[in-house]
Structure formats: structure tokens, C-alpha cells
Motif scaffolding. Structure first.
Motif, mmCIF file in Angstrom:
data_model
loop_
_atom_site.group_PDB
_atom_site.id
_atom_site.type_symbol
_atom_site.label_atom_id
_atom_site.label_comp_id
_atom_site.label_asym_id
_atom_site.label_seq_id
_atom_site.Cartn_x
_atom_site.Cartn_y
_atom_site.Cartn_z
ATOM 1 N N PRO A 130 7.032 14.110 -22.535
ATOM 2 C CA PRO A 130 5.709 13.287 -21.919
ATOM 3 C C PRO A 130 5.569 12.152 -22.910
ATOM 4 C CG PRO A 130 5.243 15.647 -21.887
ATOM 5 C CD PRO A 130 6.289 15.509 -22.898
ATOM 6 N N GLY A 131 5.005 11.214 -21.943
ATOM 7 C CA GLY A 131 4.536 9.964 -22.605
ATOM 8 C C GLY A 131 4.705 8.680 -21.613
ATOM 9 N N VAL A 132 4.414 7.397 -22.237
ATOM 10 C CA VAL A 132 4.562 6.244 -21.437
ATOM 11 C C VAL A 132 5.587 5.395 -22.010
ATOM 12 C CG1 VAL A 132 3.534 4.292 -20.299
ATOM 13 C CG2 VAL A 132 2.197 6.679 -20.514
ATOM 14 N N PRO A 133 6.933 5.358 -21.712
ATOM 15 C CA PRO A 133 7.435 6.092 -20.523
ATOM 16 C C PRO A 133 7.978 7.679 -20.976
ATOM 17 C CG PRO A 133 9.139 4.660 -21.644
ATOM 18 C CD PRO A 133 7.914 4.623 -22.494
ATOM 19 N N THR A 134 8.167 8.220 -19.877
ATOM 20 C CA THR A 134 8.500 9.551 -20.062
ATOM 21 C C THR A 134 10.026 9.504 -20.406
ATOM 22 O OG1 THR A 134 6.814 10.471 -18.404
ATOM 23 C CG2 THR A 134 9.057 11.754 -18.911
ATOM 24 N N ALA A 248 25.155 14.691 -25.753
ATOM 25 C CA ALA A 248 23.753 14.386 -25.579
ATOM 26 C C ALA A 248 23.578 13.095 -25.421
ATOM 27 C CB ALA A 248 23.159 14.949 -26.921
ATOM 28 N N THR A 249 22.740 12.891 -24.500
ATOM 29 C CA THR A 249 22.196 11.553 -23.946
ATOM 30 C C THR A 249 20.561 11.513 -23.703
ATOM 31 O OG1 THR A 249 22.634 9.600 -22.488
ATOM 32 C CG2 THR A 249 22.688 12.001 -21.570
ATOM 33 N N THR A 250 20.076 10.410 -23.880
ATOM 34 C CA THR A 250 18.779 10.315 -23.714
ATOM 35 C C THR A 250 18.343 9.010 -22.731
ATOM 36 O OG1 THR A 250 18.218 11.148 -25.891
ATOM 37 C CG2 THR A 250 16.644 9.907 -24.781
ATOM 38 N N GLY A 251 17.400 9.123 -21.801
ATOM 39 C CA GLY A 251 17.146 8.161 -21.115
ATOM 40 C C GLY A 251 15.494 8.215 -20.776
ATOM 41 N N SER A 252 15.036 7.111 -20.143
ATOM 42 C CA SER A 252 13.374 7.004 -20.097
ATOM 43 C C SER A 252 13.291 6.644 -18.592
ATOM 44 C CB SER A 252 12.985 6.180 -21.166
ATOM 45 O OG SER A 252 13.131 6.348 -22.414
ATOM 46 N N PHE A 253 12.219 6.814 -18.191
ATOM 47 C CA PHE A 253 11.867 6.553 -16.828
ATOM 48 C C PHE A 253 10.097 6.288 -16.520
ATOM 49 C CE2 PHE A 253 11.798 11.105 -16.442
ATOM 50 C CZ PHE A 253 10.992 11.346 -15.941
ATOM 51 N N ASP A 254 9.788 5.394 -15.784
ATOM 52 C CA ASP A 254 8.370 5.166 -15.528
ATOM 53 C C ASP A 254 7.951 5.873 -14.340
ATOM 54 O OD1 ASP A 254 6.151 3.588 -13.931
ATOM 55 O OD2 ASP A 254 5.893 3.363 -15.917
ATOM 56 N N LEU A 255 6.925 7.088 -14.414
ATOM 57 C CA LEU A 255 6.752 7.746 -13.492
ATOM 58 C C LEU A 255 6.149 7.183 -12.294
ATOM 59 C CD1 LEU A 255 4.654 10.849 -15.398
ATOM 60 C CD2 LEU A 255 6.842 11.089 -14.368
ATOM 61 N N THR A 256 5.457 6.146 -12.337
ATOM 62 C CA THR A 256 4.921 5.443 -11.311
ATOM 63 C C THR A 256 5.983 4.957 -10.379
ATOM 64 O OG1 THR A 256 2.737 5.018 -12.467
ATOM 65 C CG2 THR A 256 3.145 3.475 -10.476
ATOM 66 N N GLN A 257 6.847 4.347 -11.303
ATOM 67 C CA GLN A 257 7.829 3.568 -10.554
ATOM 68 C C GLN A 257 8.661 4.673 -9.635
ATOM 69 O OE1 GLN A 257 11.644 3.800 -10.901
ATOM 70 N NE2 GLN A 257 11.842 2.414 -9.352
ATOM 71 N N ILE A 258 9.009 6.030 -10.139
ATOM 72 C CA ILE A 258 9.670 6.893 -9.597
ATOM 73 C C ILE A 258 9.209 7.232 -8.409
ATOM 74 C CG2 ILE A 258 10.515 9.231 -10.091
ATOM 75 C CD1 ILE A 258 12.195 7.395 -11.376
ATOM 76 N N ARG A 259 7.669 7.689 -8.684
ATOM 77 C CA ARG A 259 6.837 8.150 -7.515
ATOM 78 C C ARG A 259 6.914 7.083 -6.423
ATOM 79 N NH1 ARG A 259 1.997 7.472 -5.297
ATOM 80 N NH2 ARG A 259 0.755 9.291 -4.500
ATOM 81 N N ASP A 260 6.767 5.862 -6.754
ATOM 82 C CA ASP A 260 6.720 4.857 -5.562
ATOM 83 C C ASP A 260 8.243 4.631 -4.741
ATOM 84 O OD1 ASP A 260 4.043 4.561 -6.113
ATOM 85 O OD2 ASP A 260 4.407 2.476 -7.307
ATOM 86 N N ALA A 261 9.208 4.829 -5.668
ATOM 87 C CA ALA A 261 10.580 4.651 -4.972
ATOM 88 C C ALA A 261 10.826 5.939 -4.424
ATOM 89 C CB ALA A 261 11.584 4.782 -6.306
ATOM 90 N N ILE A 262 10.469 7.223 -4.491
ATOM 91 C CA ILE A 262 10.506 8.425 -3.952
ATOM 92 C C ILE A 262 9.924 8.017 -2.307
ATOM 93 C CG2 ILE A 262 10.252 10.757 -3.555
ATOM 94 C CD1 ILE A 262 10.499 11.055 -6.566
ATOM 95 N N ILE A 263 8.516 7.852 -2.534
ATOM 96 C CA ILE A 263 7.877 7.562 -1.020
ATOM 97 C C ILE A 263 8.313 6.486 -0.397
ATOM 98 C CG2 ILE A 263 5.428 6.870 -0.392
ATOM 99 C CD1 ILE A 263 4.249 8.283 -3.133
#
Length: 271
Positions: A130-134, A248-263
């Protein structure tokens, strides 16, 4: 007990009143809230809410949201700087001990302009931080799929190697040296990162060469992007079947962007 419509009891005022109730904005808001209720936890988490079960809640919400919105449909995403478009056939998520495991099946995948028929990705040891970004961490990715031999040949030819590569009218792979006037009909396969090339026939200035003088040495592919390992890649008719393993790999994403993209059905971004 059956109920019958009585024309005598019908009135215009009653019909208008019913229409007002059906079109009541508060009722519409409640309906919209219900149909997008899966996204509410993402909005809460994006605003900073923290709970002990947040990774489980977030993973469940994201997987159900993506599958319900894009399942059986075209999905667009930017994944670690690479653009992809595909039809999402399967997206499953399950807990494996302390981490998660996901399985994604895509068809008609276009990855950075490269076309794949089918691709299955199994992600092991998935963790959310958790965090900003996740942040999302994956211990290993297993990738299996098929690519058309024509698409693969075109990709190899675009690498500006010493050899030009194409398919002839019989579907054979023909390699022509750019400067030495050599031509060969070849096939190849990879097992455990070792590329072996089978030269079916070869010629120089149109003169047929004995196969023993044009044998190709095996080549170890030990410097692949993202430290990938090729378990196998071999031709079966008009397609090439392959399996890759990525560490192993690491990535990040913005929850708000993901939510808006899904909707909205727009592009999902993991950076």
C-alpha cells in the motif's frame, strides 16, 4: 393470487406519479451506486484508508472489476512502458500462502506492435504494498503462448541482422546474407536458452552447397531482456509455441487511475 389491470382505475395523474417515482434522481443514484459498488473500496483505499485486510480487499476488488468490465472484450494497457491490446479471456486470482497467484489468458495480443495468437501469464508470489502509488511485486512470471510464424519472421527480419529472413510461398524460412550472396532454407528451435538452427539447404551465388560445410553452431541466449529464460520455442505448423520465465519484477500503479479506467473502459497503466 393473480392481479389484473383494471382500465377503470387507471388515471393520468397516477401514471405521472409513478413515472416521477421511477425517474427519481435518488433512485437512479442508488442504482448506479449498486452497480459500481465493487469500485467503492478502491476509492476508499485511494483516499488513504488503511485496514489489516487491505491487500486481500484490493486484490479482490481489482480482479473482479477488471474481469467484469473487460472479460471477453478488448483491453488496453500500458505495462512497464510497453503498450498492449488484447482480448481478455481469463483472469483468475487466488491466495497461495502469504502471497497471491494470478492467471491471465489473452488472445489476439498486440505487444509493442508484435502480434501473438494467444498468451497465458501465471504470476507467482504476487504482493501488494500500500501507498501512493501502490506497488506490486511478483516473484516469477511464467509466460506461454503462440505466435504466427509469419509475425515472428517479420520481427526477426526487422532486427537489422546480417541475414534477411522471410517466408517463401511454401511457408519455409529463407535466410539471405546481406553481403555474401548466400541463401539458406532454415528452421530453428530453442530449449533452455540454447538456440539451434537446422540448415535444410544452402547455396552461394546459386551454387548448391553441401550441408556439412554450412553447419550452424548452437547459440546460447544468455543476455535476454529482463533476465528472461526461454524454456522452449519450437514451430508447429504455422505457429511457434513458446514458454518464457521471468524473475522477480516490481511495478506501481495509481489506484484512482485504475478505478477510473475500469469504469470508463480506458487504458490500464502499470509503471
Amino acid at each position: 393470487m393473480a392481479t389484473y389491470f383494471d382500465p377503470k382505475s387507471w388515471s393520468l395523474a397516477g401514471a405521472v406519479d409513478m413515472g416521477k417515482r421511477l425517474l427519481d434522481p435518488s433512485w437512479i443514484d442508488q442504482w448506479l451506486g449498486f452497480t459500481t459498488s465493487w469500485a467503492d473500496p478502491v476509492a476508499d483505499l485511494g483516499s488513504g484508508t488503511v485496514t489489516a485486510l487491505m491487500p486481500d480487499v484490493l486484490m479482490t476488488v481489482l480482479s473482479e472489476g477488471i474481469l467484469s468490465r473487460f472479460g471477453g472484450q478488448e483491453i488496453k494497457a500500458t505495462l512497464l512502458g510497453h503498450d498492449l491490446t488484447a482480448t481478455l479471456d481469463t483472469f483468475k486470482l487466488r491466495r497461495r500462502g502469504a502471497h497471491f497467484q494470478s492467471k491471465t489468458v489473452l488472445s489476439n495480443l498486440i505487444w509493442d506492435s508484435h502480434a501473438f495468437d494467444t498468451v497465458t501469464v501465471v504470476a507467482h508470489g504476487v504482493r501488494l504494498i500500500p501507498g501512493v502509488p501502490t506497488k506490486i511485486r511478483v516473484q516469477q512470471l511464467d509466460i506461454e503462448g503462440t505466435i504466427g510464424i509469419g509475425a515472428l519472421t517479420a520481427w526477426v527480419d526487422a532486427q537489422n541482422l546480417d541475414w534477411r529472413v522471410r517466408l517463401d510461398e511454401r511457408g519455409q524460412i529463407v535466410a539471405t546474407h546481406r553481403t555474401r550472396k548466400m541463401r539458406a532454407v532454415v528452421d530453428g528451435q530453442v530449449y533452455d536458452n540454447l538456440l539451434t538452427i537446422d540448415i535444410r539447404k544452402a547455396s552461394w551465388y546459386g551454387i548448391r552447397l553441401p550441408r556439412r560445410v554450412v553447419a550452424a553452431p548452437a547459440l546460447l541466449l544468455d543476455d535476454l531482456p529482463n533476465r528472461a529464460d526461454i524454456s522452449y520455442a519450437h514451430r508447429r505448423g504455422d505457429v511457434v509455441k513458446f514458454r518464457l520465465e521471468l524473475p522477480a519484477t516490481t511495478g506501481s500503479f495509481d489506484l484512482t487511475q485504475i478505478r477510473d479506467a475500469i469504469i470508463a473502459g480506458t487504458t490500464l497503466i502499470v509503471f
